[in-house]
Design a protein around this motif. Sequence first.
Motif, mmCIF file in Angstrom:
data_model
loop_
_atom_site.group_PDB
_atom_site.id
_atom_site.type_symbol
_atom_site.label_atom_id
_atom_site.label_comp_id
_atom_site.label_asym_id
_atom_site.label_seq_id
_atom_site.Cartn_x
_atom_site.Cartn_y
_atom_site.Cartn_z
ATOM 1 N N MET A 75 -1.758 1.731 3.875
ATOM 2 C CA MET A 75 -1.914 1.832 5.170
ATOM 3 C C MET A 75 -0.819 2.611 5.787
ATOM 4 N N GLY A 84 -13.228 -0.403 4.830
ATOM 5 C CA GLY A 84 -12.659 -1.274 4.207
ATOM 6 C C GLY A 84 -10.961 -1.413 4.850
ATOM 7 N N HIS A 85 -10.483 -0.197 5.265
ATOM 8 C CA HIS A 85 -9.208 0.146 5.913
ATOM 9 C C HIS A 85 -9.239 -0.369 7.448
ATOM 10 N N ARG A 139 -11.275 -2.861 8.413
ATOM 11 C CA ARG A 139 -11.419 -4.495 8.152
ATOM 12 C C ARG A 139 -10.018 -4.952 7.956
ATOM 13 N N LYS A 140 -9.255 -4.407 7.083
ATOM 14 C CA LYS A 140 -7.687 -4.798 6.990
ATOM 15 C C LYS A 140 -7.018 -4.608 8.083
ATOM 16 N N LEU A 141 -7.058 -3.485 8.931
ATOM 17 C CA LEU A 141 -6.247 -3.391 9.970
ATOM 18 C C LEU A 141 -6.614 -4.646 10.934
ATOM 19 N N ALA A 143 -7.778 -7.181 10.572
ATOM 20 C CA ALA A 143 -7.317 -8.896 10.167
ATOM 21 C C ALA A 143 -5.934 -8.603 10.196
ATOM 22 N N ALA A 144 -5.183 -7.728 10.029
ATOM 23 C CA ALA A 144 -3.733 -7.662 10.392
ATOM 24 C C ALA A 144 -3.442 -7.782 12.001
#
Length: 102
Positions: free
Chosen positions: A1, A35-36, A38-40, A42-43
């Motif tokens: 990231m 995917g990135h 979604r991860k961002l 969530a963070a």
Amino acid sequence: MERYEPVFRDNAIDADVLRNLTADDLKELGIASVGHRRKLLAALTELRAHTEEPRHGAASPGDAKGERRQVAVLFADLCGFTQMSREVDAEEVLAVLDRYFD
């Protein structure tokens, strides 16, 4: 990231703006990987949860955490100190202050 840090910097995204980014914003920034994104997101959701400011008036005065203490404050104006501190080395100023506090 970490690879997205330059993207955020180049787009003037600071901590305040970061908290309010949406999926559309991430797309516009060129983050193509679902995917990135979604991860961002969530963070960012976790970041929002940990940085929410307390609401004014939500807590009663009895809920305040802290304590009331009686304190004494001393203000001392050392005559000629400003001029002296401009003219002598820092070590000499420190020595004068040490003598004063003793």
